[in-house]
Design an enzyme around this catalytic site. Structure first.
Site, short mmCIF file in Angstrom:
data_model
loop_
_atom_site.label_atom_id
_atom_site.label_comp_id
_atom_site.label_asym_id
_atom_site.label_seq_id
_atom_site.Cartn_x
_atom_site.Cartn_y
_atom_site.Cartn_z
N MET A 94 -2.30 -4.48 5.38
CA MET A 94 -0.34 -4.41 6.02
C MET A 94 -0.57 -5.95 6.86
O MET A 94 0.98 -4.90 7.58
CB MET A 94 -0.31 -2.81 6.61
CG MET A 94 -1.12 -1.70 5.10
SD MET A 94 0.01 -2.51 3.90
CE MET A 94 2.08 -1.47 4.15
N HIS A 113 -0.31 -7.43 -5.73
CA HIS A 113 0.91 -6.52 -5.34
C HIS A 113 1.91 -5.72 -6.42
O HIS A 113 1.49 -5.77 -7.93
CB HIS A 113 2.44 -7.54 -5.15
CG HIS A 113 4.05 -7.38 -4.52
ND1 HIS A 113 3.55 -6.94 -3.55
CD2 HIS A 113 4.18 -7.05 -5.30
CE1 HIS A 113 4.72 -6.53 -3.01
NE2 HIS A 113 6.14 -6.59 -4.23
C1 GRF Z 1 -1.69 -1.44 -3.96
O1 GRF Z 1 -1.06 -0.97 -4.87
C2 GRF Z 1 -1.87 -2.40 -4.20
O2 GRF Z 1 -0.88 -2.78 -5.10
C3 GRF Z 1 -0.50 -2.55 -2.42
O3 GRF Z 1 -1.11 -1.52 -1.88
C4 GRF Z 1 -1.95 -0.51 -2.89
C5 GRF Z 1 -2.58 -0.76 -1.97
O4 GRF Z 1 -3.74 0.33 -2.84
N1 GRF Z 1 -1.04 -4.16 -1.76
P1 GRF Z 1 -5.37 0.33 -2.42
O5 GRF Z 1 -5.56 0.99 -1.29
O6 GRF Z 1 -6.36 -0.39 -3.49
O7 GRF Z 1 -5.87 2.16 -2.56
#
Ligand code: GRF
Length: 192
Positions: A94, A113
């Site tokens: 993030m 994404h």
């Molecule tokens: C996913 O939907 C990814 O595309 C986005 O954040 C989410 C992460 O999910 N960037 P996780 O932590 O891999 O379960």
């Protein structure tokens, strides 16, 4: 990018949350035909649930508090150099990487994404796709450049939005596809 024969490419995965994509990448890395070896997990969040996969699969992890972005990034870069990391996979990370950081790993950072880019860059993708009555959404794996969610697209997967879909149900459907798409995109990058 060229895979260097049987030698695996040392990779770091950056996470902030659940780490389900991290898990799928680790499972992929263990396959015979995988070009990857995941050497390090980086997180900006001590409570990221995904950190547990580091323990389960015995992969070292480092958590950085990001109080000072430029100092933190310098520390991350030296970790990358120590571990001879040649590929960074962002998976639900993030924090936005600085231009300098991206330059030091030019062409070597990938991201996943949850939308069909260039549509719905940034956050709350599912919410926006549903409220715009989109028929489809999906996910995209792309190279990271200095503009948010704008680097060269490697692969995408379309997912149908049904009338009854909620943000939660759509996120779940797309996540299932993300877990398949990321490994596939990595294979494509390394021309396998
Ligand atoms: C996913 O939907 C990814 O595309 C986005 O954040 C989410 C992460 O999910 N960037 P996780 O932590 O891999 O379960």
């Amino acid at each position: 990018m060229q895979s260097t024969g049987p030698k695996k490419i040392k990779c770091a995965v950056f996470i902030s949350g659940n780490g389900s994509n991290l898990k799928s990448l680790i499972q992929f890395s263990k396959k015979k035909d995988s070009p990857l070896s995941i050497e390090l997990i980086i997180s900006d969040n001590l409570n990221a649930k995904g950190l547990k996969f580091g323990k389960i699969f015995k992969i070292s992890n480092k958590v950085f508090n990001y109080k000072n972005k430029s100092i933190t990034e310098k520390k991350i870069i030296s970790e990358m150099i120590n571990k001879k990391i040649k590929l960074i996979c962002l998976a639900g990370f993030m924090k936005i990487l600085s231009i300098n950081f991206i330059k030091s790993f030019k062409g070597k950072i990938l991201n996943i994404h949850p939308s069909l880019l260039p549509k719905y860059k940034g956050l709350n993708t599912h919410e926006r796709a549903i409220s715009n009555n989109e028929k489809y959404s999906g996910c995209t794996v792309h190279f990271v450049n200095s503009r948010l969610d704008s680097g060269k697209i490697i692969l995408q997967k379309k997912v149908k939005i049904s009338k009854s879909d909620t943000v939660k149900s759509l996120a779940k459907k797309i996540l299932i596809q993300e877990h398949k798409l990321y490994p596939k995109a990595i294979k494509k990058v390394f021309s396998l």
